[in-house]
Design a protein around this motif. Structure first.
Motif, PDB file in Angstrom:
ATOM      1  N   LYS A 106     -14.778 -18.898 -44.758  1.00  0.00           N
ATOM      2  CA  LYS A 106     -15.050 -17.800 -45.688  1.00  0.00           C
ATOM      3  C   LYS A 106     -16.294 -18.119 -46.483  1.00  0.00           C
ATOM      4  O   LYS A 106     -16.695 -19.269 -46.614  1.00  0.00           O
ATOM      5  CB  LYS A 106     -13.854 -17.610 -46.622  1.00  0.00           C
TER       6      LYS A 106
ATOM      7  N   ASN B  43       0.204 -11.085 -40.994  1.00  0.00           N
ATOM      8  CA  ASN B  43      -0.427  -9.903 -41.605  1.00  0.00           C
ATOM      9  C   ASN B  43       0.573  -8.779 -41.844  1.00  0.00           C
ATOM     10  O   ASN B  43       0.608  -8.171 -42.912  1.00  0.00           O
ATOM     11  CB  ASN B  43      -1.555  -9.379 -40.720  1.00  0.00           C
TER      12      ASN B  43
ATOM     13  N   LEU C 196       2.275  -7.424 -45.444  1.00  0.00           N
ATOM     14  CA  LEU C 196       2.231  -6.082 -46.051  1.00  0.00           C
ATOM     15  C   LEU C 196       3.512  -5.814 -46.828  1.00  0.00           C
ATOM     16  O   LEU C 196       3.509  -5.161 -47.872  1.00  0.00           O
ATOM     17  CB  LEU C 196       2.078  -5.012 -44.956  1.00  0.00           C
TER      18      LEU C 196
ATOM     19  N   MET D  24      -1.380 -11.890 -45.885  1.00  0.00           N
ATOM     20  CA  MET D  24      -1.979 -10.590 -45.614  1.00  0.00           C
ATOM     21  C   MET D  24      -3.496 -10.597 -45.715  1.00  0.00           C
ATOM     22  O   MET D  24      -4.046 -10.755 -46.798  1.00  0.00           O
ATOM     23  CB  MET D  24      -1.416  -9.553 -46.569  1.00  0.00           C
ATOM     24  N   GLY D  25      -4.159 -10.435 -44.568  1.00  0.00           N
ATOM     25  CA  GLY D  25      -5.615 -10.317 -44.573  1.00  0.00           C
ATOM     26  C   GLY D  25      -6.011  -8.864 -44.828  1.00  0.00           C
ATOM     27  O   GLY D  25      -5.167  -7.966 -44.780  1.00  0.00           O
ATOM     28  N   ARG D  26      -7.292  -8.657 -45.048  1.00  0.00           N
ATOM     29  CA  ARG D  26      -7.824  -7.302 -45.299  1.00  0.00           C
ATOM     30  C   ARG D  26      -7.504  -6.338 -44.161  1.00  0.00           C
ATOM     31  O   ARG D  26      -7.321  -5.153 -44.363  1.00  0.00           O
ATOM     32  CB  ARG D  26      -9.353  -7.364 -45.397  1.00  0.00           C
ATOM     33  N   SER D  27      -7.505  -6.882 -42.938  1.00  0.00           N
ATOM     34  CA  SER D  27      -7.336  -5.981 -41.792  1.00  0.00           C
ATOM     35  C   SER D  27      -5.882  -5.761 -41.394  1.00  0.00           C
ATOM     36  O   SER D  27      -5.611  -5.185 -40.345  1.00  0.00           O
ATOM     37  CB  SER D  27      -8.142  -6.500 -40.603  1.00  0.00           C
ATOM     38  N   ALA D  28      -4.935  -6.192 -42.242  1.00  0.00           N
ATOM     39  CA  ALA D  28      -3.504  -6.038 -41.908  1.00  0.00           C
ATOM     40  C   ALA D  28      -3.118  -4.591 -41.550  1.00  0.00           C
ATOM     41  O   ALA D  28      -2.465  -4.372 -40.525  1.00  0.00           O
ATOM     42  CB  ALA D  28      -2.639  -6.572 -43.050  1.00  0.00           C
TER      43      ALA D  28
ATOM     44  N   ARG E  13      -4.395  -3.767 -38.101  1.00  0.00           N
ATOM     45  CA  ARG E  13      -3.654  -4.502 -37.056  1.00  0.00           C
ATOM     46  C   ARG E  13      -2.304  -3.841 -36.784  1.00  0.00           C
ATOM     47  O   ARG E  13      -1.873  -3.726 -35.632  1.00  0.00           O
ATOM     48  CB  ARG E  13      -3.440  -5.955 -37.479  1.00  0.00           C
TER      49      ARG E  13
END
Length: 255
Positions: free
Chosen positions: A103, A159, A163, A221-225, A228
């Protein structure tokens, strides 16, 4: 010997690989929006072509790889499976399942060693070794498929469960094991369909736990959860699969 490597995509991950090859003594030629692969074909004869673009650009970029570079490609991407490169007529790419995180403003953080398979595997492994990033070389396409499914299981389970419950992977296994297992089982049904193979549940879940142990504080949980989860549900719908846990989470968290 021709010591040139082309790196397509100089984001956080692409930059790590570029640095590794520079430390190995290679000339690194970046592909940018202004410096396309097509422009470079006549000028550069690379030993390897690292594809390190974001997920959104990945498929369109594979259509742009010049024919004479196809055998030199190294693919680096999450949610990657053989069907993805076969769709673009790549028969023997080198593929790495990256298990270190990079990162902005921080050094690479290793979860577990990264497996690599394909003709350029040793070269990629050597480049990562210059940065103290552990990797190992796989012996077969079957082993590669297992490793890619394992990475998909890790990303999608953390991920999607994230959520619902947030937190890190240690909390997920300790406090929400039922949810984690239910999400993992739905994810594996989809992976079976995508690979056209019945995946080894026991071995994969043991591998998942090993990855959790490698970095217990990893945030689920990543940003793109949400993306996905949406993609997973799209596959389930296409395959006619029942994935009740994923649907319940989507009903609550996707608007």
């Amino acid at each position: 010997m021709n010591k040139t490597v082309v790196v397509v995509g100089l984001g956080e991950l692409g930059s790590v690989f570029a640095r590794g090859f520079l430390k190995l003594g290679y000339t690194v030629v970046p592909v940018t929006r202004h410096n396309t692969m097509e422009n470079l074909t006549g000028l550069v004869k690379p030993q390897a072509v690292i594809i390190a673009v974001g997920e959104a650009d990945f498929h369109s970029l594979l259509t742009e790889v010049p024919k004479e570079w196809k055998s030199k490609v190294v693919l680096i991407q999450n949610e990657l499976l053989p069907r993805d490169w076969l769709a673009h007529s790549f028969t023997e790419p080198t593929v790495i399942s990256v298990w270190f995180e990079k990162k902005k403003g921080m050094d690479s953080k290793v979860v577990i060693p990264s497996p690599i398979f394909g003709p350029k595997a040793q070269l990629v492994s050597d480049a990562l070794a210059t940065l103290d990033l552990p990797s190992f070389i796989l012996e077969s396409e079957k082993d590669l498929e297992f490793e890619l499914v394992l990475k998909n299981l890790y990303i999608l389970t953390t991920n999607i469960a994230g959520l619902e419950v947030g937190g890190n992977v240690a909390q997920l296994t300790q406090d929400h094991a039922d949810l984690m297992n239910a999400v993992a089982q739905d994810v594996l049904k989809i992976q079976d369909w995508l690979t056209n193979n019945l995946q080894d549940r026991e071995k994969l879940l043991a591998g998942l736990q090993k990855a959790f142990d490698g970095d217990p504080a990893h945030i689920c949980m990543g940003r793109s959860a949400p993306v996905r989860l949406q993609r997973a549900l799209g596959f389930a719908l296409e395959a006619g699969l029942v994935v009740n846990t994923l649907k319940q989470i989507a009903d609550k968290h996707l608007h």
